[in-house]
Design a protein around this motif. Structure first.
Motif, PDB file in Angstrom:
ATOM      1  N   ILE A  49       0.856  -1.187   0.000  1.00 10.67           N
ATOM      2  CA  ILE A  49       0.000   0.000   0.000  1.00 10.67           C
ATOM      3  C   ILE A  49       0.889   1.233   0.000  1.00 10.67           C
ATOM      4  CG2 ILE A  49      -1.448   1.457   1.477  1.00 10.67           C
ATOM      5  CD1 ILE A  49      -3.177  -0.740   2.154  1.00 10.67           C
ATOM      6  N   VAL A  50       0.560   2.161  -0.874  1.00 12.96           N
ATOM      7  CA  VAL A  50       1.165   3.486  -0.816  1.00 12.96           C
ATOM      8  C   VAL A  50       0.128   4.390  -0.152  1.00 12.96           C
ATOM      9  CG1 VAL A  50       2.109   5.425  -2.103  1.00 12.96           C
ATOM     10  CG2 VAL A  50       2.483   3.084  -2.919  1.00 12.96           C
ATOM     11  N   PRO A  51       0.381   4.866   1.061  1.00 10.82           N
ATOM     12  CA  PRO A  51      -0.617   5.688   1.750  1.00 10.82           C
ATOM     13  C   PRO A  51      -0.895   6.989   1.007  1.00 10.82           C
ATOM     14  CG  PRO A  51       1.063   4.910   3.284  1.00 10.82           C
ATOM     15  CD  PRO A  51       1.563   4.620   1.899  1.00 10.82           C
ATOM     16  N   THR A  52      -2.130   7.438   1.078  1.00  7.37           N
ATOM     17  CA  THR A  52      -2.516   8.737   0.541  1.00  7.37           C
ATOM     18  C   THR A  52      -2.071   9.835   1.506  1.00  7.37           C
ATOM     19  OG1 THR A  52      -4.461   7.762  -0.512  1.00  7.37           O
ATOM     20  CG2 THR A  52      -4.468  10.155  -0.213  1.00  7.37           C
ATOM     21  N   ASN A  53      -1.535  10.902   0.975  1.00  7.95           N
ATOM     22  CA  ASN A  53      -1.183  12.051   1.802  1.00  7.95           C
ATOM     23  C   ASN A  53      -2.467  12.817   2.125  1.00  7.95           C
ATOM     24  OD1 ASN A  53      -0.458  14.870   2.476  1.00  7.95           O
ATOM     25  ND2 ASN A  53       1.635  14.196   2.049  1.00  7.95           N
ATOM     26  N   LYS A  54      -2.913  12.767   3.380  1.00  4.12           N
ATOM     27  CA  LYS A  54      -4.198  13.348   3.762  1.00  4.12           C
ATOM     28  C   LYS A  54      -4.221  14.862   3.591  1.00  4.12           C
ATOM     29  CE  LYS A  54      -4.555  11.535   7.914  1.00  4.12           C
ATOM     30  NZ  LYS A  54      -5.198  11.179   9.203  1.00  4.12           N
ATOM     31  N   THR A  55      -3.114  15.527   3.877  1.00  4.89           N
ATOM     32  CA  THR A  55      -3.072  16.982   3.748  1.00  4.89           C
ATOM     33  C   THR A  55      -3.248  17.406   2.295  1.00  4.89           C
ATOM     34  OG1 THR A  55      -1.608  17.179   5.665  1.00  4.89           O
ATOM     35  CG2 THR A  55      -1.687  19.050   4.155  1.00  4.89           C
ATOM     36  N   VAL A  56      -2.512  16.750   1.398  1.00  3.10           N
ATOM     37  CA  VAL A  56      -2.623  17.062  -0.025  1.00  3.10           C
ATOM     38  C   VAL A  56      -4.014  16.714  -0.538  1.00  3.10           C
ATOM     39  CG1 VAL A  56      -1.749  16.525  -2.334  1.00  3.10           C
ATOM     40  CG2 VAL A  56      -0.157  16.773  -0.424  1.00  3.10           C
ATOM     41  N   ALA A  57      -4.562  15.594  -0.082  1.00  2.00           N
ATOM     42  CA  ALA A  57      -5.913  15.206  -0.499  1.00  2.00           C
ATOM     43  C   ALA A  57      -6.935  16.243  -0.072  1.00  2.00           C
ATOM     44  CB  ALA A  57      -6.269  13.842   0.078  1.00  2.00           C
ATOM     45  N   GLY A  58      -6.749  16.809   1.124  1.00  2.00           N
ATOM     46  CA  GLY A  58      -7.653  17.842   1.599  1.00  2.00           C
ATOM     47  C   GLY A  58      -7.592  19.092   0.742  1.00  2.00           C
ATOM     48  N   PRO A 110      -1.447  16.226  -8.815  1.00  2.19           N
ATOM     49  CA  PRO A 110      -0.735  14.969  -9.102  1.00  2.19           C
ATOM     50  C   PRO A 110       0.392  14.665  -8.113  1.00  2.19           C
ATOM     51  CG  PRO A 110       0.034  16.663 -10.577  1.00  2.19           C
ATOM     52  CD  PRO A 110      -1.048  17.302  -9.744  1.00  2.19           C
ATOM     53  N   ILE A 111       0.154  14.923  -6.833  1.00  2.00           N
ATOM     54  CA  ILE A 111       1.127  14.590  -5.791  1.00  2.00           C
ATOM     55  C   ILE A 111       0.389  13.990  -4.603  1.00  2.00           C
ATOM     56  CG2 ILE A 111       2.858  16.324  -6.417  1.00  2.00           C
ATOM     57  CD1 ILE A 111       1.670  18.150  -4.301  1.00  2.00           C
ATOM     58  N   GLY A 112       1.093  13.216  -3.794  1.00  3.37           N
ATOM     59  CA  GLY A 112       0.487  12.631  -2.607  1.00  3.37           C
ATOM     60  C   GLY A 112      -0.504  11.523  -2.893  1.00  3.37           C
ATOM     61  N   LEU A 113      -0.421  10.935  -4.095  1.00  2.00           N
ATOM     62  CA  LEU A 113      -1.368   9.890  -4.480  1.00  2.00           C
ATOM     63  C   LEU A 113      -0.995   8.547  -3.856  1.00  2.00           C
ATOM     64  CD1 LEU A 113      -1.513  10.755  -8.285  1.00  2.00           C
ATOM     65  CD2 LEU A 113      -3.098  11.496  -6.524  1.00  2.00           C
ATOM     66  N   GLY A 114      -2.015   7.729  -3.590  1.00  2.00           N
ATOM     67  CA  GLY A 114      -1.786   6.413  -3.004  1.00  2.00           C
ATOM     68  C   GLY A 114      -1.747   5.308  -4.044  1.00  2.00           C
ATOM     69  N   GLY A 115      -1.568   4.079  -3.595  1.00  2.00           N
ATOM     70  CA  GLY A 115      -1.521   2.940  -4.501  1.00  2.00           C
ATOM     71  C   GLY A 115      -1.781   1.645  -3.761  1.00  2.00           C
ATOM     72  N   LEU A 116      -1.938   0.569  -4.516  1.00  2.00           N
ATOM     73  CA  LEU A 116      -2.284  -0.726  -3.933  1.00  2.00           C
ATOM     74  C   LEU A 116      -1.720  -1.859  -4.786  1.00  2.00           C
ATOM     75  CD1 LEU A 116      -4.148  -2.047  -1.657  1.00  2.00           C
ATOM     76  CD2 LEU A 116      -5.855  -2.287  -3.477  1.00  2.00           C
ATOM     77  N   ALA A 117      -1.271  -2.920  -4.129  1.00  2.00           N
ATOM     78  CA  ALA A 117      -0.862  -4.151  -4.814  1.00  2.00           C
ATOM     79  C   ALA A 117      -1.534  -5.332  -4.108  1.00  2.00           C
ATOM     80  CB  ALA A 117       0.652  -4.314  -4.803  1.00  2.00           C
ATOM     81  N   VAL A 118      -2.034  -6.261  -4.902  1.00  2.00           N
ATOM     82  CA  VAL A 118      -2.758  -7.420  -4.374  1.00  2.00           C
ATOM     83  C   VAL A 118      -2.334  -8.672  -5.128  1.00  2.00           C
ATOM     84  CG1 VAL A 118      -5.039  -8.413  -3.882  1.00  2.00           C
ATOM     85  CG2 VAL A 118      -4.762  -5.929  -3.914  1.00  2.00           C
ATOM     86  N   GLU A 119      -2.243  -9.774  -4.399  1.00  2.00           N
ATOM     87  CA  GLU A 119      -2.097 -11.093  -5.022  1.00  2.00           C
ATOM     88  C   GLU A 119      -3.300 -11.929  -4.618  1.00  2.00           C
ATOM     89  OE1 GLU A 119       2.772 -11.513  -5.210  1.00  2.00           O
ATOM     90  OE2 GLU A 119       1.641 -12.837  -3.891  1.00  2.00           O
ATOM     91  N   ALA A 120      -3.876 -12.645  -5.585  1.00  2.00           N
ATOM     92  CA  ALA A 120      -5.045 -13.472  -5.285  1.00  2.00           C
ATOM     93  C   ALA A 120      -5.016 -14.736  -6.122  1.00  2.00           C
ATOM     94  CB  ALA A 120      -6.333 -12.695  -5.549  1.00  2.00           C
ATOM     95  N   GLU A 121      -5.622 -15.768  -5.589  1.00  2.00           N
ATOM     96  CA  GLU A 121      -5.745 -17.014  -6.342  1.00  2.00           C
ATOM     97  C   GLU A 121      -7.053 -17.709  -5.990  1.00  2.00           C
ATOM     98  OE1 GLU A 121      -2.576 -19.708  -5.420  1.00  2.00           O
ATOM     99  OE2 GLU A 121      -2.987 -19.722  -3.277  1.00  2.00           O
ATOM    100  N   ALA A 122      -7.501 -18.557  -6.893  1.00  2.00           N
ATOM    101  CA  ALA A 122      -8.678 -19.394  -6.686  1.00  2.00           C
ATOM    102  C   ALA A 122      -8.231 -20.840  -6.809  1.00  2.00           C
ATOM    103  CB  ALA A 122      -9.750 -19.071  -7.716  1.00  2.00           C
ATOM    104  N   VAL A 123      -8.481 -21.623  -5.771  1.00  2.00           N
ATOM    105  CA  VAL A 123      -8.044 -23.024  -5.760  1.00  2.00           C
ATOM    106  C   VAL A 123      -9.257 -23.941  -5.590  1.00  2.00           C
ATOM    107  CG1 VAL A 123      -5.770 -22.439  -4.847  1.00  2.00           C
ATOM    108  CG2 VAL A 123      -7.625 -22.994  -3.263  1.00  2.00           C
TER     109      VAL A 123
END
Length: 295
Positions: A140-149, A170-183
């Protein structure tokens, strides 16, 4: 005193700027920011899948992904169980509160459950099923709350005076990475996806929360993964199909098609949409997350 006619408050280029020229400028700015205003989240193996050997080469633009799908086996699946999403230790350590982590994992599971209900019968976690889905938030890349405000204030304020909304800063943006599988019942992998995406200044509205962007991106991951499981093949392009009746009902906060989906709470619906428009933290409308689990 007579004003100097050679000095004007705005420069003129071949005559006064027209409304069409102003509109062109307003539309050009978002397109420029869309290219540059995006968080980069690396696509890498985090060791949470039972196997990586089946995954294809990395692909994608907005969302980077590697995937595998056994469409022939998925065609025989009737029942699905969703194990609550967990966090890797490194991802969990980047978000300060358990409540915020729970918001992300819960919205991911809820979106998966509702989407997969279009094709499969969803049974509670822990009960026998033809297919069991496990997802792990690996980064997870946390969102910068001050910039978001600040971005929220600018976007809402200019919305009253400009014909188009101003893109997010275009600054202080967050992000996400996920791994998933179906077995399947024997633990054999039927589908898998390694996925990473950063928020961008056009598509992702600012929310004053450390997980403001991750919360929205979790639903986008769920959309990609569920489309692959439902179709039995790699999803291509944008999904422009109309949502089913059960999806619309669930999105509005109504009763889900299968009781098992109630384990992830009800969607905030229109209240959540309004809260998002004005940059409110996700928890203002989505109040019943389950406890997050660290993998």
């Amino acid at each position: 005193m007579r004003s100097n006619p050679s000095i004007e408050p705005f420069p003129r280029f071949a005559g006064s700027p027209s409304k069409s020229a102003f509109r062109s400028l307003c539309f050009a700015l978002p397109l420029t920011l869309a290219v540059t205003g995006c968080t980069s989240v690396p696509l890498k193996e985090a060791g949470t899948l039972s196997s990586y050997s089946n995954l294809g080469a990395p692909k994608g633009t907005l969302a980077k992904k590697r995937l595998y799908v056994d469409g022939r086996h998925l065609a025989t699946v009737k029942t699905v169980s969703i194990v609550p999403t967990t966090f890797s230790f490194s991802a969990a350590s980047r978000i300060r509160t358990e409540a915020d982590r729970s918001l992300v994992s819960n919205v991911l599971d809820r979106a998966l459950c509702v989407a997969l209900s279009d094709k499969y019968q969803i049974v509670p976690a822990g009960q026998p099923a033809d297919l069991t889905i496990r997802s792990v938030v690996t980064n997870i890349v946390p969102t910068n709350k001050t910039v978001a405000g600040v971005a929220t204030a600018v976007t809402v304020g200019t919305g009253f005076v400009l014909p188009v909304s101003v893109p997010r800063l275009p600054i202080g943006l967050g992000g996400l990475a996920v791994e998933a599988e179906a077995v399947d019942g024997s633990g054999i992998q039927s589908a898998a996806m390694v996925w990473a995406r950063g928020a961008n200044s056009i598509q992702d509205k600012p929310r004053v929360s450390e997980v403001g962007d991750a919360y929205g991106l979790a639903s986008k991951f769920a959309s990609d993964f569920s489309r692959m499981l439902i179709s039995g093949k790699e999803p291509k392009g944008l999904d422009i199909s109309l949502p089913s009746g059960q999806r619309m009902r669930s999105w509005l906060g109504g009763k889900p098609k299968y009781p098992a989906c109630d384990a992830f709470g009800r969607a905030p619906g229109l209240v959540g949409a309004v809260a998002a428009k004005y940059g409110a933290p996700p928890e203002w409308a989505d109040r019943k997350p389950k406890p997050a689990i660290t993998h």
